[in-house]
Design a protein around this motif. Structure first.
Motif, PDB file in Angstrom:
ATOM      1  N   THR A   1      16.430   7.454  12.986  1.00 42.61           N
ATOM      2  CA  THR A   1      17.045   7.635  11.588  1.00 42.61           C
ATOM      3  C   THR A   1      16.211   7.650  10.262  1.00 42.61           C
ATOM      4  N   GLY A   2      14.906   7.437  10.480  1.00 41.17           N
ATOM      5  CA  GLY A   2      13.863   7.338   9.382  1.00 41.17           C
ATOM      6  C   GLY A   2      13.544   6.180   9.012  1.00 41.17           C
ATOM      7  N   LYS A   3      14.038   5.094   9.474  1.00 36.01           N
ATOM      8  CA  LYS A   3      13.280   3.667   9.056  1.00 36.01           C
ATOM      9  C   LYS A   3      12.072   3.607   9.734  1.00 36.01           C
ATOM     10  N   MET A   4      11.063   3.171   8.889  1.00 34.13           N
ATOM     11  CA  MET A   4       9.721   2.996   9.177  1.00 34.13           C
ATOM     12  C   MET A   4       9.439   1.457   9.384  1.00 34.13           C
ATOM     13  N   SER A   5       8.515   1.183  10.240  1.00 32.92           N
ATOM     14  CA  SER A   5       8.204  -0.330  10.606  1.00 32.92           C
ATOM     15  C   SER A   5       6.727  -0.018  10.818  1.00 32.92           C
ATOM     16  N   GLU A   6       6.114  -1.052  10.478  1.00 35.97           N
ATOM     17  CA  GLU A   6       4.469  -0.818  10.536  1.00 35.97           C
ATOM     18  C   GLU A   6       3.645  -2.166  10.764  1.00 35.97           C
ATOM     19  N   TYR A   7       2.611  -2.162  11.636  1.00 37.73           N
ATOM     20  CA  TYR A   7       1.787  -3.211  11.801  1.00 37.73           C
ATOM     21  C   TYR A   7       0.640  -3.036  11.494  1.00 37.73           C
ATOM     22  N   CYS A   8      -0.153  -3.926  10.719  1.00 38.50           N
ATOM     23  CA  CYS A   8      -1.857  -3.566  10.366  1.00 38.50           C
ATOM     24  C   CYS A   8      -2.376  -4.902  10.651  1.00 38.50           C
ATOM     25  N   SER A   9      -3.354  -4.896  11.608  1.00 38.08           N
ATOM     26  CA  SER A   9      -3.981  -6.079  11.971  1.00 38.08           C
ATOM     27  C   SER A   9      -4.549  -6.590  10.506  1.00 38.08           C
ATOM     28  N   PRO A  10      -4.988  -7.791  10.311  1.00 39.75           N
ATOM     29  CA  PRO A  10      -5.488  -8.412   9.309  1.00 39.75           C
ATOM     30  C   PRO A  10      -6.965  -7.897   9.302  1.00 39.75           C
ATOM     31  N   SER A  11      -7.681  -7.780   8.083  1.00 39.56           N
ATOM     32  CA  SER A  11      -8.901  -7.248   8.129  1.00 39.56           C
ATOM     33  C   SER A  11      -9.841  -8.263   8.425  1.00 39.56           C
ATOM     34  N   THR A  12     -10.982  -8.216   9.375  1.00 40.74           N
ATOM     35  CA  THR A  12     -11.898  -9.050   9.737  1.00 40.74           C
ATOM     36  C   THR A  12     -13.191  -8.846   9.293  1.00 40.74           C
ATOM     37  N   THR A  13     -13.197  -7.928   7.895  1.00 39.77           N
ATOM     38  CA  THR A  13     -14.757  -7.550   7.441  1.00 39.77           C
ATOM     39  C   THR A  13     -15.281  -8.325   6.696  1.00 39.77           C
ATOM     40  N   HIS A  14     -16.282  -8.011   5.834  1.00 44.55           N
ATOM     41  CA  HIS A  14     -16.876  -8.524   4.749  1.00 44.55           C
ATOM     42  C   HIS A  14     -16.311  -8.368   3.398  1.00 44.55           C
ATOM     43  N   LEU A  15     -15.338  -7.708   3.591  1.00 42.95           N
ATOM     44  CA  LEU A  15     -14.789  -7.054   2.255  1.00 42.95           C
ATOM     45  C   LEU A  15     -14.066  -8.237   1.572  1.00 42.95           C
TER      46      LEU A  15
ATOM     47  N   VAL B   1      -3.612  12.303   5.515  1.00 38.30           N
ATOM     48  CA  VAL B   1      -2.405  12.714   4.634  1.00 38.30           C
ATOM     49  C   VAL B   1      -1.274  12.909   5.288  1.00 38.30           C
ATOM     50  N   TYR B   2      -1.564  13.476   6.649  1.00 34.75           N
ATOM     51  CA  TYR B   2      -0.438  13.986   7.383  1.00 34.75           C
ATOM     52  C   TYR B   2       0.502  12.753   7.825  1.00 34.75           C
ATOM     53  N   ASN B   3      -0.288  11.736   7.993  1.00 39.83           N
ATOM     54  CA  ASN B   3       0.314  10.426   8.257  1.00 39.83           C
ATOM     55  C   ASN B   3       1.330  10.078   7.029  1.00 39.83           C
ATOM     56  N   ALA B   4       0.660  10.161   5.859  1.00 39.94           N
ATOM     57  CA  ALA B   4       1.140   9.578   4.570  1.00 39.94           C
ATOM     58  C   ALA B   4       2.399  10.503   4.461  1.00 39.94           C
ATOM     59  N   TYR B   5       2.274  11.837   5.024  1.00 44.34           N
ATOM     60  CA  TYR B   5       3.464  12.500   4.865  1.00 44.34           C
ATOM     61  C   TYR B   5       4.744  11.995   5.594  1.00 44.34           C
ATOM     62  N   LYS B   6       4.234  11.695   6.853  1.00 43.17           N
ATOM     63  CA  LYS B   6       5.359  11.293   7.702  1.00 43.17           C
ATOM     64  C   LYS B   6       5.768  10.067   7.248  1.00 43.17           C
ATOM     65  N   LYS B   7       4.995   9.205   6.366  1.00 42.31           N
ATOM     66  CA  LYS B   7       5.527   7.920   5.969  1.00 42.31           C
ATOM     67  C   LYS B   7       6.502   8.187   4.541  1.00 42.31           C
ATOM     68  N   VAL B   8       6.179   9.244   3.914  1.00 42.66           N
ATOM     69  CA  VAL B   8       6.863   9.370   2.690  1.00 42.66           C
ATOM     70  C   VAL B   8       8.085  10.489   2.420  1.00 42.66           C
ATOM     71  N   VAL B   9       7.604  11.659   3.412  1.00 37.41           N
ATOM     72  CA  VAL B   9       8.890  12.535   3.466  1.00 37.41           C
ATOM     73  C   VAL B   9      10.432  12.084   3.824  1.00 37.41           C
ATOM     74  N   PRO B  10      11.070  11.820   3.268  1.00 39.67           N
ATOM     75  CA  PRO B  10      12.342  11.541   3.691  1.00 39.67           C
ATOM     76  C   PRO B  10      12.982  12.132   4.993  1.00 39.67           C
ATOM     77  N   LYS B  11      12.992  11.384   5.950  1.00 40.33           N
ATOM     78  CA  LYS B  11      13.457  11.977   7.367  1.00 40.33           C
ATOM     79  C   LYS B  11      14.584  12.999   7.243  1.00 40.33           C
ATOM     80  N   GLU B  12      15.463  12.783   6.337  1.00 38.72           N
ATOM     81  CA  GLU B  12      16.515  13.623   6.487  1.00 38.72           C
ATOM     82  C   GLU B  12      16.054  15.125   6.185  1.00 38.72           C
ATOM     83  N   ILE B  13      15.166  15.261   5.206  1.00 45.63           N
ATOM     84  CA  ILE B  13      14.814  16.540   4.934  1.00 45.63           C
ATOM     85  C   ILE B  13      13.899  17.214   6.109  1.00 45.63           C
ATOM     86  N   VAL B  14      13.093  16.164   6.672  1.00 49.93           N
ATOM     87  CA  VAL B  14      12.470  16.935   7.821  1.00 49.93           C
ATOM     88  C   VAL B  14      13.269  17.250   8.770  1.00 49.93           C
TER      89      VAL B  14
END
Lengths: 192, 192
Positions: free
Chosen positions: B51-65, B94-107
């Motif tokens: 239905t176009g709802k997004m969920s995500e997980y991104c592990s906490p960064s462990t770098t020197h940043l 950017v393709y992944n961004a596309y998947k994130k931002v383009v409303p699913k209904e359109i696609v």
DNA sequence: TTCACTATATATAAACC
DNA sequence: TGGTTTATATATAGTGA
């Protein structure tokens, strides 16, 4: 899920950690594929082992883009991308790229024990910065050229053709309107 | 993994599909967190329901940043990012961004039954195109200015100040070396 | 959608190769 | 690292609310 229960905390034994990583990575990849098929979902999954090896799964695309270039999309459909790029989403994504491409050894060598959540928000401006750098470079060339142009004009006026005076400011009022620099923010919408 | 075994194929009943999606999404997210902690791994996971709802997980960064801006990284560490950006990885992203931002209904409205694998490779040049557009714009300004400059010089030489002839080619040999345009490919390495 | 409840299918820890 | 095997821990299908 095995002979014994384990606590969810870093596995200190490095060999065990690697073995567990391998197994669980396979497991999660399988799950990703399954949810894709079962639930008609789309999944993008990227995993890095602690040694820096990357694995990824990206569900097959189910869009109308088959055989077409993204450039053939209607503007309406591209707008969200462009807005996202302008609004900093791109940088979040570049952060993911960063995680993909920076050799882990380098990162980890510096990691020590610093643990940070959301450090990636720091990177928000990275794409903008890269574009800015490029703009700066072009702007510099433009500016130099404007100086040169102004120099030539003044030299012509003065009758001395080769006495370039690049050090002074070029008064903006002298720059023909069409040649004025755009703001530094990259404008990804223009000139479509 | 339940009362009965199921085949890994699209669940046709829409309600079932949604319920299964919910459960499995939670499951995979949990797995993602676990592998992060247990194996000191890094994970980026994005899931879209049908239905176009997004969920995500991104592990906490462990770098020197931590607490630092990415711009403080040594050049050596940034190179791989920059190379990746130049080599088209950015566009995959950017393709992944596309998947994130383009409303699913359109696609999805356009999706019909077309199933495509790897359509995203088509998008490889998108970022490059955006940058190219911006470069083109700046280049155009530069070019105009070069014409203007040349015009002024010739006008001065001819004593006629306002007879601009913008239509002709500017002979590249007339452009001072420092002002020559760089190739259209955005150069993200320069001017650090 | 989400919650709870099981019975069952799967994933995986431990072990060894 | 990558394959076994096997006992056990987890995830989840089916169901009802």
């Amino acid at each position: 899920m095995g002979r014994g229960k384990i606590e969810i905390k870093r596995i200190e034994n490095s060999t065990n950690r690697q073995v567990t990583y391998s197994k669980r990575r396979n497991g999660i990849m399988k799950k990703a594929k399954e949810i894709t098929v079962l639930c008609d979902a789309e999944v993008s999954l990227v995993v890095f082992s602690s040694t820096g090896k990357m694995s990824e799964y990206c569900s097959p695309s189910t869009t109308h883009l088959k055989g077409e270039d993204i450039t053939s999309l209607h503007h309406k459909e591209l707008m969200p991308i462009e807005e996202a790029l302008q609004n900093g989403l791109a940088s979040y994504i570049v952060y993911n790229a960063y995680k993909k491409v920076v050799p882990k050894e380098i990162v980890r060598a510096n990691a020590a024990n610093k643990q940070t959540t959301h450090a990636h928000y720091r990177h928000e401006n990275y794409v903008e910065r890269l574009l800015e750098e490029e703009n700066k470079r072009l702007s510099y060339i433009l500016h130099q050229q404007q100086l040169e142009m102004d120099g030539n004009v003044r030299e012509m006026e003065n009758g001395s053709a080769y006495n370039h005076d690049k050090g002074r400011e070029y008064p903006s009022s002298h720059i023909p309107f069409g040649f004025r620099l755009q703001p530094m923010q990259p404008n990804l919408h223009d000139d479509k």
